[in-house]
Design an enzyme around this catalytic site. Structure first.
Site, PDB file in Angstrom:
ATOM      1  N   GLU A 156       0.863  -1.182   0.000  1.00 21.27           N
ATOM      2  CA  GLU A 156       0.000   0.000   0.000  1.00 21.27           C
ATOM      3  C   GLU A 156       0.900   1.232   0.000  1.00 21.27           C
ATOM      4  OE1 GLU A 156      -4.185   1.363   2.061  1.00 21.27           O
ATOM      5  OE2 GLU A 156      -3.180  -0.462   2.704  1.00 21.27           O
ATOM      6  N   GLU A 167      -2.190   0.901  13.303  1.00 20.02           N
ATOM      7  CA  GLU A 167      -3.355   1.208  12.471  1.00 20.02           C
ATOM      8  C   GLU A 167      -4.649   0.942  13.231  1.00 20.02           C
ATOM      9  OE1 GLU A 167      -4.986   0.104   7.996  1.00 20.02           O
ATOM     10  OE2 GLU A 167      -3.570  -1.238   8.991  1.00 20.02           O
TER      11      GLU A 167
END
Length: 863
Positions: A464, A737
């Site tokens: 990502e 996260e």
């Protein structure tokens, strides 16, 4: 200490070589300790083209003041000194140290005959691009006075001149929205040239330009061929300049880098090294020629941000065996960068290095990487090899090593972690009596370092590593305090605006946009308003604000998809309170707060910020228009989401935080009742966090603003999941996260989207700076600022320093339990601030000192 000028800068550049502004604004900081001082005037002395120009200006301004002389020409250098004078009977500074500023190539014509060249080697369009080596031999006269290399690549480059590496930039030119803005770099290479015979040599890897990006495995987004564009300008003492451009006389080849990919890592074979390839006298008869690529120079731009640099070397902490008997290195810190290897072993032996952030079940945890291999492979030459990768980076704490030769020791001399990020100046320093809070702050710093690498990314390790707009929206207030982000975010915002224009007035989910377009979505889209507004609060850069005003206006006027009441259309996709702690592992968007309640609240807030932008830019009719729109939308929000008795459709932490912080209730009684209900929910949840992306960065500020800082202290110090200190007690060294990226039993969250280095929840840093540290700007750019400390949570001391655009601001306080009670209801302790600090509502043009303590509840009082 006498008053002095500690730093002179141009635009947002500490090093102003090859800048893109012909008339760069000038700033300077003050140092010293002078009571009640303010600047009345300043002098600027400019030496250019053998002439000295003196300018005297009656003004209190010292940040981003106008360039007083004629614009610089391309490649022109000037030397600047600044002197600042106080008012009547006040001291003046001495002249600052002279500082150089030099313009880059300001027009496309300045590139002379340089073109982008690529190798004659056939291109493999649907595969990894093998890095290409370019070289050019040339002659120069011995009487060289200056030499500059202007360079960029279709890909990432490393340049060498006569066997020496050029500059200290890495992963250059970085990642931009290349179609709209393609940066070049400028290097002073005067000392690398030698008499007569010289060689310039350049390696180009695929990087972000043509490498794989995103989990959907898109390649060649900006182009399918690696190339280089450069111009070497060599000036002799008589003033004549010789140019050595990239053109069809160059040669190309491949070399020991077999592949070097952002996600997968580098494959390097030392047996293929060609000794002396970057120096004069090398036999290039077997090398191929080059061909010119079609490339428009219109997008070329000098950088706004500092370059990516190697900023630290991190020592190996431990070497141990995994559960299956594999060798694992532990560096003790989750970091971003790569390894430097020193090794000797049999020729042809391969060593592999697998990089992960955590261990799970006694093995390196590769599942969170998803399809990213994050693996480097090194094939040995048979001699002493020293190697580090060129065009990749990893997010890691642990490295699994296979194939290490028995004859080499695997120790701190053999393996070192190299930390890299965009080399912004750190501007925040924080300490307090709680070791866990101190560690949390360090974790926030490390996450920002790892994710401010060329662009503001979500994570640095998996498949990502994209510029998610919602993440930076949540974190920007903290980021601007931790580091000088003025140039970094200004450059990224230029790309955001360019991408917005091609996405139906809506900022895409990620910038640069490599996902192929995005729908209009709140918070992520609202970043086009919030990020420039927060940047303006920190640096008072009106030019930046003016650049971004049209994008903010387009978003509110045309980008938002509305219903008949002007609020969000109820059929739109919304991330909203993303990663609510109660969201299932496989559905991070399944939040407890209604998505449209969240989105409507942010729309109103963005409309208000746009009104404030208009005022700051003296666009008063627009300010009046958006203020009126804000009032109308607030009434529609009340009708849609707030009952007559003031309760919300969603009585959650986020559901109450947003209308409280954005001021969306209709009466004082409703505000009083809402804050009481929010505190009750917080306490009823055992002070555990109940917010996702939409609410987390505002929750603490909301509680403090309404006099409930003690409730947030309870949340901040909560060591169980979900909470900030849960990550710390679980041995996290960066922020995660998910609140539970690692579960309490030590296993990794089963969700496919699990990272241990995300900065979004680190947005709590702004609360720590503003409440424990007590520092906030009272005016954009910190010319005036507030000091208001809110002790609590059992803390008995804290110190916070911030290097503002004007100079250092600091607070340092202790609670003295033996001195009797203080008026604060929480702890009943006396507040005794120590040492030099700035007064509440102090002006930075009045270099102020303050010590002692006026006893005030919830803050430090001052003159």
């Amino acid at each position: 200490m006498a008053l002095s000028i500690s730093q002179v800068s141009f635009e947002h550049h500490r090093t102003a070589l090859g800048i893109g502004e012909a008339s760069p604004r000038i700033s300077w900081r003050f140092d010293g300790q002078v009571s009640d001082w303010h600047q009345d005037s300043y002098d600027i002395q400019i030496q250019r083209k053998g002439q000295v120009e003196d300018f005297h200006v009656n003004s209190p301004e010292s940040v981003l003041v106008p360039w007083p002389s004629e614009p610089l020409e391309s490649r022109e250098q000037a030397t600047i000194r600044v002197k600042s004078a106080g008012g009547k009977d006040q001291p003046s500074s001495e002249w600052s140290e002279p500082v150089s500023v030099e313009a880059g190539l300001l027009t496309t014509a300045d590139w002379q005959s340089a073109v982008v060249v690529a190798s004659d080697r056939p291109t493999e369009v649907n595969a990894t691009h093998r890095p290409i080596y370019f070289r050019k031999d040339f002659l120069v006269d011995p009487d060289v006075s200056a030499a500059r290399l202007y360079i960029t690549a279709l890909g990432l480059y490393e340049a060498r001149l006569n066997g020496q590496r050029v500059g200290d930039h890495y992963l250059a030119p970085g990642w931009q929205s290349y179609t709209h803005r393609h940066e070049y770099n400028t290097y002073d290479v005067t000392d690398l040239l030698q008499d007569r015979e010289n060689t310039i040599a350049i390696t180009v890897g695929e990087g972000w330009f043509s490498g794989r990006l995103g989990w959907n495995e898109r390649r060649n987004i900006y182009g399918d061929t690696l190339g280089v564009l450069c111009l070497l300008a060599v000036t002799n003492s008589n003033g004549t300049t010789t140019y050595i451009p990239s053109d069809d006389t160059w040669k190309s080849s491949t070399g020991p880098i077999i592949s070097s990919e952002i996600y997968n890592g580098e494959v390097y074979d030392t047996r293929l090294e060609q000794k002396g390839w970057d120096s004069p006298g090398f036999d290039q008869s077997s090398w191929l020629g080059v061909r010119e690529l079609n490339f428009s120079k219109d997008a070329l731009a000098a950088p706004d941000a500092p370059p990516v640099r190697r900023v630290q070397e991190h020592k190996l902490v431990d070497v141990f065996s995994s559960a299956s008997g594999k060798t694992v290195l532990d560096f003790g810190q989750n970091l971003v960068g790569w390894l430097r290897i020193r090794v000797q072993g049999p020729r042809g032996q391969n060593i592999s290095f697998v990089h992960t952030e955590v261990m799970e079940n006694g093995e390196v945890a590769t599942r969170p990487l998803r399809t990213a291999k994050a693996t480097d492979n090194l094939t040995l030459s048979g001699g002493h090899d020293v190697w580090e990768p060129s065009f990749t980076f990893h997010g890691f704490r642990y490295v699994q090593v296979e194939g290490w030769p028995a004859e080499s020791s695997l120790d701190t001399d053999a393996v070192t972690a190299i930390v890299v990020h965009t080399d912004m100046e750190q501007t925040a320093f924080f300490d307090c009596s709680s070791p866990l809070l101190g560690k949390l702050h360090q974790n926030i710093l490390w996450s920002m370092r790892g994710n401010f690498l060329s662009i503001p990314t979500d994570c640095p390790q998996r498949d990502e590593r994209l510029g998610w707009t919602g993440d930076i929206h949540a974190f920007v207030r903290t980021a601007n305090f931790l580091f000088d982000t003025g140039g970094f975010l200004r450059g990224w915002l230029r790309d955001a605006r360019s991408e917005q224009k091609e996405n139906n007035y809506s900022p895409p989910f990620v910038v640069p946009d490599v996902l192929g377009g995005s729908t209009a979505t709140s918070i992520w889209g609202d970043s086009i308003v919030a990020v420039p507004w927060q940047l303006f609060q920190s640096f008072a850069d009106k030019n930046m604000l003016q650049e971004q005003y049209a994008g903010a206006k387009d978003w509110i006027d045309k980008g938002v998809l509305r219903n008949e009441d002007g609020l969000w259309n109820r059929s739109t996709f919304q991330y909203a309170d993303w990663l609510d702690p109660k969201a299932p592992a496989d559905d991070p968007g399944d939040a407890t707060t209604n998505k449209y309640l969240v989105s409507d609240a942010y729309l109103i807030h963005s409309t208000e910020m746009l009104a404030n932008m208009s005022t700051a830019l003296s666009l008063f009719p627009n300010a009046k228009h958006y203020a009126k729109s804000r009032s109308k939308l607030t009434k529609a929000f009340q009708d849609a989401w707030i009952s007559q008795n003031g309760t919300l459709a969603n009585e959650t932490q986020t559901g109450l935080t947003l209308p409280l912080y954005f001021r969306l209730f209709s009466s004082p009684a409703q505000y009083d009742s809402a804050i009481n209900r929010l505190v009750k929910i917080v306490k009823g949840n055992d002070y555990k966090v109940g917010t996702g992306f939409a609410g987390t960065h505002l929750l603490g500020h909301t509680l403090s603003e309404y006099g409930a800082a003690d409730a947030f202290y309870g949340m901040l110090l909560q060591e169980e999941d979900p909470g900030w200190l849960f990550q710390v007690v679980m041995n996290g060294t960066t922020t995660w996260e998910r609140w539970d990226s690692m579960l309490a039993n030590g296993s990794v969250n089963p969700g496919s989207m699990t990272s241990f280095n995300h900065y979004a929840v680190g947005s709590v840093g702004s609360w720590m700076h503003e409440n424990i540290g007590g520092l906030t700007p009272a005016e954009p750019g910190w010319k005036k600022f507030n000091v208001e400390v809110r002790p609590g949570g059992g803390l008995n001391k804290a110190s916070t320093q911030f290097i503002s655009p004007y100079g250092r601001v600091s607070t340092n306080w202790t609670l003295d339990e033996s001195s009797g009670t203080h008026g604060c209801p929480e702890k009943q302790k006396k507040l005794s601030p120590n040492g030099p600090s700035a007064t509440k509502h102090a002006s930075h043009s009045e270099i102020a000192t303050w010590s002692g303590g006026e006893e005030v509840c919830g803050g430090i009082g001052g003159a």
